[in-house]
Design a protein around this motif. Structure first.
Motif, PDB file in Angstrom:
ATOM      1  N   LEU A   1       0.814  -1.218   0.000  1.00 24.23           N
ATOM      2  CA  LEU A   1       0.000   0.000   0.000  1.00 24.23           C
ATOM      3  C   LEU A   1       0.846   1.266   0.000  1.00 24.23           C
ATOM      4  CD1 LEU A   1      -2.739  -1.026   2.595  1.00 24.23           C
ATOM      5  CD2 LEU A   1      -2.963  -0.944   0.113  1.00 24.23           C
ATOM      6  N   GLY A   2       2.165   1.100   0.065  1.00 22.53           N
ATOM      7  CA  GLY A   2       3.045   2.263   0.080  1.00 22.53           C
ATOM      8  C   GLY A   2       3.012   3.014   1.400  1.00 22.53           C
ATOM      9  N   LEU A   3       2.702   2.301   2.498  1.00 23.77           N
ATOM     10  CA  LEU A   3       2.570   2.948   3.805  1.00 23.77           C
ATOM     11  C   LEU A   3       3.722   2.622   4.756  1.00 23.77           C
ATOM     12  CD1 LEU A   3      -1.243   2.322   4.475  1.00 23.77           C
ATOM     13  CD2 LEU A   3      -0.166   4.479   3.818  1.00 23.77           C
TER      14      LEU A   3
ATOM     15  N   THR B   1      -2.635  -0.767 -12.433  1.00 22.49           N
ATOM     16  CA  THR B   1      -2.360  -0.983 -13.861  1.00 22.49           C
ATOM     17  C   THR B   1      -3.583  -1.595 -14.524  1.00 22.49           C
ATOM     18  OG1 THR B   1      -1.538  -3.252 -13.544  1.00 22.49           O
ATOM     19  CG2 THR B   1       0.071  -1.454 -13.330  1.00 22.49           C
ATOM     20  N   PRO B   2      -3.740  -1.413 -15.847  1.00 24.49           N
ATOM     21  CA  PRO B   2      -4.855  -2.051 -16.555  1.00 24.49           C
ATOM     22  C   PRO B   2      -4.817  -3.579 -16.429  1.00 24.49           C
ATOM     23  CG  PRO B   2      -3.842  -0.355 -17.919  1.00 24.49           C
ATOM     24  CD  PRO B   2      -2.954  -0.529 -16.732  1.00 24.49           C
ATOM     25  N   GLU B   3      -3.610  -4.142 -16.412  1.00 16.80           N
ATOM     26  CA  GLU B   3      -3.479  -5.599 -16.308  1.00 16.80           C
ATOM     27  C   GLU B   3      -4.001  -6.095 -14.954  1.00 16.80           C
ATOM     28  OE1 GLU B   3      -0.784  -3.946 -19.260  1.00 16.80           O
ATOM     29  OE2 GLU B   3      -1.040  -3.520 -17.115  1.00 16.80           O
ATOM     30  N   ALA B   4      -3.701  -5.354 -13.895  1.00 18.04           N
ATOM     31  CA  ALA B   4      -4.177  -5.736 -12.564  1.00 18.04           C
ATOM     32  C   ALA B   4      -5.697  -5.655 -12.489  1.00 18.04           C
ATOM     33  CB  ALA B   4      -3.547  -4.836 -11.507  1.00 18.04           C
ATOM     34  N   LYS B   5      -6.271  -4.630 -13.120  1.00 16.80           N
ATOM     35  CA  LYS B   5      -7.727  -4.488 -13.116  1.00 16.80           C
ATOM     36  C   LYS B   5      -8.385  -5.637 -13.861  1.00 16.80           C
ATOM     37  CE  LYS B   5     -11.421  -1.169 -14.057  1.00 16.80           C
ATOM     38  NZ  LYS B   5     -11.728   0.227 -14.467  1.00 16.80           N
ATOM     39  N   THR B   6      -7.846  -5.983 -15.009  1.00 12.59           N
ATOM     40  CA  THR B   6      -8.396  -7.100 -15.791  1.00 12.59           C
ATOM     41  C   THR B   6      -8.298  -8.403 -15.005  1.00 12.59           C
ATOM     42  OG1 THR B   6      -7.787  -6.011 -17.872  1.00 12.59           O
ATOM     43  CG2 THR B   6      -8.179  -8.392 -17.943  1.00 12.59           C
TER      44      THR B   6
ATOM     45  N   LEU C   1      -5.461 -10.684   1.579  1.00 15.11           N
ATOM     46  CA  LEU C   1      -5.481  -9.414   0.853  1.00 15.11           C
ATOM     47  C   LEU C   1      -4.098  -9.023   0.345  1.00 15.11           C
ATOM     48  CD1 LEU C   1      -6.924  -6.826  -0.068  1.00 15.11           C
ATOM     49  CD2 LEU C   1      -6.433  -5.871   2.194  1.00 15.11           C
ATOM     50  N   GLY C   2      -3.094  -9.020   1.209  1.00 16.03           N
ATOM     51  CA  GLY C   2      -1.761  -8.590   0.798  1.00 16.03           C
ATOM     52  C   GLY C   2      -1.216  -9.424  -0.342  1.00 16.03           C
TER      53      GLY C   2
ATOM     54  N   LEU D   1      -0.127 -10.480  -6.249  1.00 16.54           N
ATOM     55  CA  LEU D   1      -0.340 -11.305  -7.441  1.00 16.54           C
ATOM     56  C   LEU D   1      -0.889 -10.482  -8.593  1.00 16.54           C
ATOM     57  CD1 LEU D   1      -1.867 -14.572  -5.922  1.00 16.54           C
ATOM     58  CD2 LEU D   1       0.288 -14.381  -7.169  1.00 16.54           C
ATOM     59  N   ALA D   2      -1.799  -9.558  -8.285  1.00 19.05           N
ATOM     60  CA  ALA D   2      -2.419  -8.754  -9.342  1.00 19.05           C
ATOM     61  C   ALA D   2      -1.441  -7.743  -9.930  1.00 19.05           C
ATOM     62  CB  ALA D   2      -3.648  -8.036  -8.791  1.00 19.05           C
ATOM     63  N   ALA D   3      -0.553  -7.196  -9.106  1.00 17.57           N
ATOM     64  CA  ALA D   3       0.431  -6.211  -9.578  1.00 17.57           C
ATOM     65  C   ALA D   3       1.758  -6.500  -8.888  1.00 17.57           C
ATOM     66  CB  ALA D   3      -0.051  -4.791  -9.267  1.00 17.57           C
ATOM     67  N   PRO D   4       2.523  -7.461  -9.413  1.00 15.07           N
ATOM     68  CA  PRO D   4       3.711  -7.975  -8.700  1.00 15.07           C
ATOM     69  C   PRO D   4       4.759  -6.934  -8.329  1.00 15.07           C
ATOM     70  CG  PRO D   4       3.136  -9.399 -10.543  1.00 15.07           C
ATOM     71  CD  PRO D   4       2.284  -8.185 -10.672  1.00 15.07           C
ATOM     72  N   GLU D   5       4.980  -5.952  -9.152  1.00 12.02           N
ATOM     73  CA  GLU D   5       6.068  -5.003  -8.900  1.00 12.02           C
ATOM     74  C   GLU D   5       5.564  -3.598  -8.633  1.00 12.02           C
ATOM     75  OE1 GLU D   5       9.072  -6.098  -8.637  1.00 12.02           O
ATOM     76  OE2 GLU D   5       8.574  -8.136  -9.284  1.00 12.02           O
ATOM     77  N   THR D   6       4.272  -3.467  -8.354  1.00 14.00           N
ATOM     78  CA  THR D   6       3.684  -2.131  -8.258  1.00 14.00           C
ATOM     79  C   THR D   6       2.925  -1.964  -6.950  1.00 14.00           C
ATOM     80  OG1 THR D   6       3.355  -2.208 -10.656  1.00 14.00           O
ATOM     81  CG2 THR D   6       2.237  -0.442  -9.462  1.00 14.00           C
ATOM     82  N   ALA D   7       3.077  -0.797  -6.327  1.00 12.43           N
ATOM     83  CA  ALA D   7       2.310  -0.481  -5.121  1.00 12.43           C
ATOM     84  C   ALA D   7       0.892  -0.064  -5.517  1.00 12.43           C
ATOM     85  CB  ALA D   7       2.998   0.626  -4.339  1.00 12.43           C
ATOM     86  N   TRP D   8       0.030   0.050  -4.526  1.00  9.71           N
ATOM     87  CA  TRP D   8      -1.382   0.398  -4.744  1.00  9.71           C
ATOM     88  C   TRP D   8      -1.682   1.722  -4.040  1.00  9.71           C
ATOM     89  CZ3 TRP D   8      -5.533  -2.980  -6.629  1.00  9.71           C
ATOM     90  CH2 TRP D   8      -5.056  -4.161  -7.217  1.00  9.71           C
TER      91      TRP D   8
END
Length: 709
Positions: free
Chosen positions: A350-352, A407-412, A435-436, A441-448
């Motif tokens: 979560l970038g926290l 990312t669009p890929e994570a949303k899909t 959850l974590g 898994l949905a966005a392996p290298e990206t924070a939310w």
């Protein structure tokens, strides 16, 4: 005969002498009499003219959170207990009542209310049934809608917060609910005999008084692990009723927070909740539960011989908690914390991570919505102590998370997963992701960064205590209750090297290992010192809960006890207490214990101790074992052994025995079936005769169960 206060008669001469002596003769005597009279008058006026009861004395025992978020309103005024008035006050059209023992029904109510508001723009509120006078339900106008989400537990029992409403719906006379429109959903487990009894009885009571049901009753069955999907299916049917019968227009789902989460760096640490539990079973006090307090673990030992499985015996010391007292058969609740790895995972994704200890306050944006976690606090405390971050993510939340995808890929990915029921079920069964892990898994290298903390507070369940049957006798160890806890670890099918760890049992295992300067066998770490070092020295947050699972008052009553696994715990206490009675010369009844486990050399807990008790009690105790995984031996379960010992069981029942069952609900159901078949065969009873007998037997408290799952 002389008075008992005057053992001999007084002569006239003696009375005259006393009168002379007692007659005041000077200033000193009169002064002494005056002082005595004043003292007597002062004493007699106590509580009338002085030392009156403090009308605010009760405030010493109030919890601050009740003033902030419980029975007091936002302006400090007392909340109304009239639900019809409340709906008008907060301008809501729909109320979702909940009756919840473990928090699941409450969570469903919150989810449903939030989705109705977002999808149909209908003013919706949730309502704890114990917050309102049940008779005021009759005043809800026909223009509004009542929804009931009710859990059933134990022997068809309502949750604690449903008790007042339950009495009213079953006993109220001359009440018309003709103007009430409603829908209902029940949570239950078909392993129990009275599956979803509470919602069935409530619906009967509503219908009998003229209420109008808009759709068939929905029911969840936890025995099949389908509670979440059962709720989602019923919710879809409810929304169809909204559109087709009520004419509600469905709009696009857009997240509108009901809570505001704000950082406040100016707050001092003393102003914050660092992780101390609130209260047992919700925000209100309960006559069944003690307060939550730090309790010392006096001793911890391993009960299993197997190296890959763990079962703990824990002795707790109540010396520092004078207000705690328990009775044999009661429950002790442990408040866990989440493991460090999962807390760190969520903070990172979560970038926290860098702002984990920054003060945050959580407030409701809707006067009808209560904040269900402690505030103000920090993100780290929120994830470690207040929210269930380790549970699998339900399909509704998977879809909800898609709108915050980085990312669009994570949303899909999330949309495809959440929209396909079969794909989601297969995914969860293979991975058990929380959850974590799902966000990774949905966005392996990206924070939310777009996922607001308010959404997590709204959608994740508050962390709940786990209850354990006390395995010690209050007669023998009144200040040192013990519990028996099996440690839950489940391999992930997709990756057997990865384990799903039970939250509380692994927390207790880490505490146990730490006592001997060892580490958790799977490397899990926790903040064992607790918030603000409140648990330093090997303590846990705990509270006691009263139970109806009690020994008969008459020690000579026979006992039939049936247990599997850690269900043995309360019977260890029962037998030890009977042994104590025997030692002081009291007559005790005959006892038979049926106990089942996998293998005697692996998980026969308290084996040596039971052997000693059996030797001491002689013919007063018989232990019958059943082993389900004994090599080269047919599988035996406790119900099989009851069949083999049917004559002894029936004889004891005829002699007035109490029958107790402790363990999983499925086992209890099979035991009841076995006893019923034996009784019918021996006495020539029909099904209805057996049902009448068992119902009356249970009503008298002669058949008691302490079961789960």
């Amino acid at each position: 005969m002389s008075s008992p206060l005057m053992p001999w008669p007084l002569s006239p001469e003696l009375l005259q002498d006393l009168a002379k002596v007692m007659t005041p003769t000077g200033v000193a005597d009169y002064a002494a009499l005056t002082l005595l009279s004043m003292a007597a008058g002062t004493y007699l006026s106590r509580g009338i003219l002085w030392d009156q009861p403090d009308p605010y004395h009760y405030r010493w025992y109030e919890r601050p959170q009740l003033k902030m978020g419980g029975l007091a309103g936002a302006n400090g005024s007392k909340e109304t207990r009239n639900i019809a008035h409340k709906l008008d006050e907060v301008d809501k059209n729909i109320v979702v009542f909940w009756g919840s023992q473990s928090g699941t029904a409450e969570g469903f109510a919150s989810r449903l209310a939030r989705e109705i508001a977002l999808r149909f723009r209908q003013g919706t509120m949730t309502a704890d049934l114990s917050d309102y006078d049940p008779e005021t339900i009759s005043q809800i106008p026909q223009s509004k809608l009542a929804i009931f989400i009710l859990s059933t537990y134990g022997e068809g029992d309502p949750s604690d917060n449903t008790a007042e409403f339950w009495d009213w719906i079953n006993k109220a006379q001359d009440v018309s609910l003709a103007n009430v429109r409603y829908c209902a959903f029940g949570l239950g487990n078909s392993n129990y005999k009275f599956y979803n009894r509470v919602v069935d009885i409530v619906v009967q009571g509503l219908d009998r008084r003229g209420a109008q049901s808009l759709m068939p009753v929905g029911k969840a069955n936890d025995a099949e692990g389908s509670t979440q999907e059962d709720f989602i299916g019923w919710k879809d049917d409810l929304f169809a009723v909204f559109k087709e019968q009520l004419g509600f227009e469905e709009g696009e789902m857009q997240y509108l927070p009901t809570l505001a989460v704000q950082e406040h760096e100016s707050l001092e640490p003393i102003d914050l909740h660092h992780g101390e539990p609130d209260t047992p079973d919700g925000s209100k006090p309960s006559a069944q539960c003690s307060p939550v307090r730090p309790v010392t673990i006096a001793n911890a030992r391993e009960l299993f011989e197997a190296s890959d499985r763990h079962c703990l015996h824990l002795d707790l010391d109540l010396s520092s908690v004078p207000e705690f007292s328990y009775k044999t058969g009661d429950h002790l609740a442990i408040w866990p914390s989440n493991p460090d790895a999962e807390v760190e995972r969520l903070l990172q994704v979560l970038g926290l991570a860098a702002r984990r200890d920054v003060s945050i306050s959580i407030r409701s944006l809707d006067s009808a919505t209560k904040v269900r976690v402690a505030t103000p606090t920090t993100a780290a405390a929120l994830f470690r102590y207040y929210l269930e971050i380790g549970a699998p993510v339900n399909r509704d939340n998977v879809l909800g998370l898609a709108s915050f995808a980085p990312t669009p890929e994570a949303k899909t990915y999330l949309l495809q997963l959440g929209q396909d029921k079969a794909a989601y079920a297969n995914f969860i069964n293979r991975t058990h992701v929380n959850l974590g892990r799902l966000l990774q898994l949905a966005a392996p290298e990206t924070a939310w960064p777009a996922l607001p903390l308010s959404y997590l507070v709204e959608t994740l369940a508050p962390i709940q205590p786990r209850y354990y049957s006390i395995s010690s006798s209050s007669v023998i160890a009144p200040r040192k209750p013990s519990i028996t806890a099996i440690v839950s670890t489940t391999p992930v099918p997709e990756n057997p090297e990865e384990l799903v760890h039970g939250i509380t049992s692994n927390y207790l295992l880490a505490l146990s290992e730490n006592r001997r300067d060892a580490t958790h066998p799977h490397g899990l770490t926790y903040h064992l010192n607790g918030p603000s070092n409140a648990l330093q020295g090997g303590k846990v947050f705990a509270h006691l809960r009263k139970s109806k699972f009690k020994l008969p008052r008459v020690g000579s009553s026979p006992l039939i006890m049936v247990a599997a696994g850690t269900g043995l715990a309360p019977f260890r206490a029962f037998i030890a207490e009977r042994r104590q009675l025997q030692q002081i010369g009291r007559e005790i009844g005959e006892m038979i214990l049926f106990f089942g486990c996998r293998r005697p050399e692996e998980d026969y807990t308290y084996r040596d101790e039971l052997a000693e008790l059996q030797a001491a009690l002689g013919d007063r105790l018989r232990i019958v074992t059943a082993f389900s995984r004994q090599p080269d031996t047919p599988r035996k379960y406790v119900q099989d052994r009851i069949t083999e010992c049917g004559d002894a069981v029936l004889r004891l029942l005829d002699e007035g025995a109490n029958l107790y069952i402790c363990g999983r609900a499925g086992m209890a159901r099979e035991v009841e079936k076995t006893v019923g078949q034996a009784m019918q065969q021996a006495k020539g009873w029909s099904d209805s005769q057996w049902n009448d007998w068992s119902r009356a037997f249970k009503k008298r408290g002669k058949w008691q169960e302490d079961v789960w799952g």
